[in-house]
Scaffold this motif. Structure first.
Motif: not given
Length: 209
Positions: A42-43, A48, A54
């Motif tokens: 996850p970013r 991202a 993302s």
């Protein structure tokens, strides 16, 4: 077995005897022609890679989509592996619901404009060797006829999750990427805990491992 009857996903709990097999062995069970492994972390939008979900949604929920929707031939199967428990669930959706609601002929007429390095028109459903291929990703696909408008609205507002993968209880989830869609809940605490994704190109498989 009809492609409309074949098993479309499988989830392996962390406490299952199958929860700690050789990942290479699980991938080989699909008799793959090509495999791509990526670590998904996850970013935020700012950190991202460009042109990814993302980069568009950051730590918010991801919309319902097909992985590799922009590829000439999307990966046939997606296997997600969570080495550590993670609080962000993955949701799986079955395209048989769309067939029941709209009919297959309606779905085959859905026309979208797909954006990328070279924008082009694409169909929601195409066929390959007698197998239906659904592709959908609202981030890169815009409806261009009435049929596509109606189906896109249904996917976004009404389509029901058929399998919620709770990564605190599950370690592995495999899905037919041609006939299911999936999404991700918003990331909260523990947002740094990611998944490994194996994209598998190859023939149909009954996911009977």
């Amino acid at each position: 077995m009809s492609p409309f009857q074949r098993r479309r996903w499988k989830v392996i709990p962390r406490n299952s005897t199958l929860a700690a097999p050789s990942i290479a062995g699980l991938v080989r069970a699909f008799t793959p022609e090509k495999v791509l492994c990526q670590r998904l972390t996850p970013r935020t939008r700012e950190s991202a890679r460009p042109n990814t979900l993302s980069s568009r949604y950051g730590l918010e929920a991801f919309p319902i989509h097909t992985d590799f929707a922009m590829a000439d031939l999307p990966a046939r199967y997606i296997m997600l592996i969570a080495p550590q428990a993670r609080p962000t669930d993955t949701l799986i959706f079955d395209t048989r619901e769309l067939i029941e609601v709209f009919g297959f002929d309606h779905l085959k007429r859905c026309l979208f404009l797909q954006y990328g390095r070279t924008s082009h028109y694409c169909r929601l459903v195409t066929m390959s060797g007698g197998e239906p291929i659904f592709r959908y990703n609202k981030a890169v696909m815009t409806p261009k006829n009435d049929e596509a408008e109606s189906v896109a609205a249904y996917i976004e507002d009404q389509m029901e999750c058929v399998q919620r993968v709770d990564w605190t209880e599950s370690r592995i989830a495999a899905m037919d990427n041609w006939t299911t869609l999936h999404s991700r809940d918003a990331c909260g605490t523990g947002a740094s805990v990611g998944l490994f994704r194996f994209a598998i190109w190859g023939a149909a498989h009954d996911m009977d491992y």
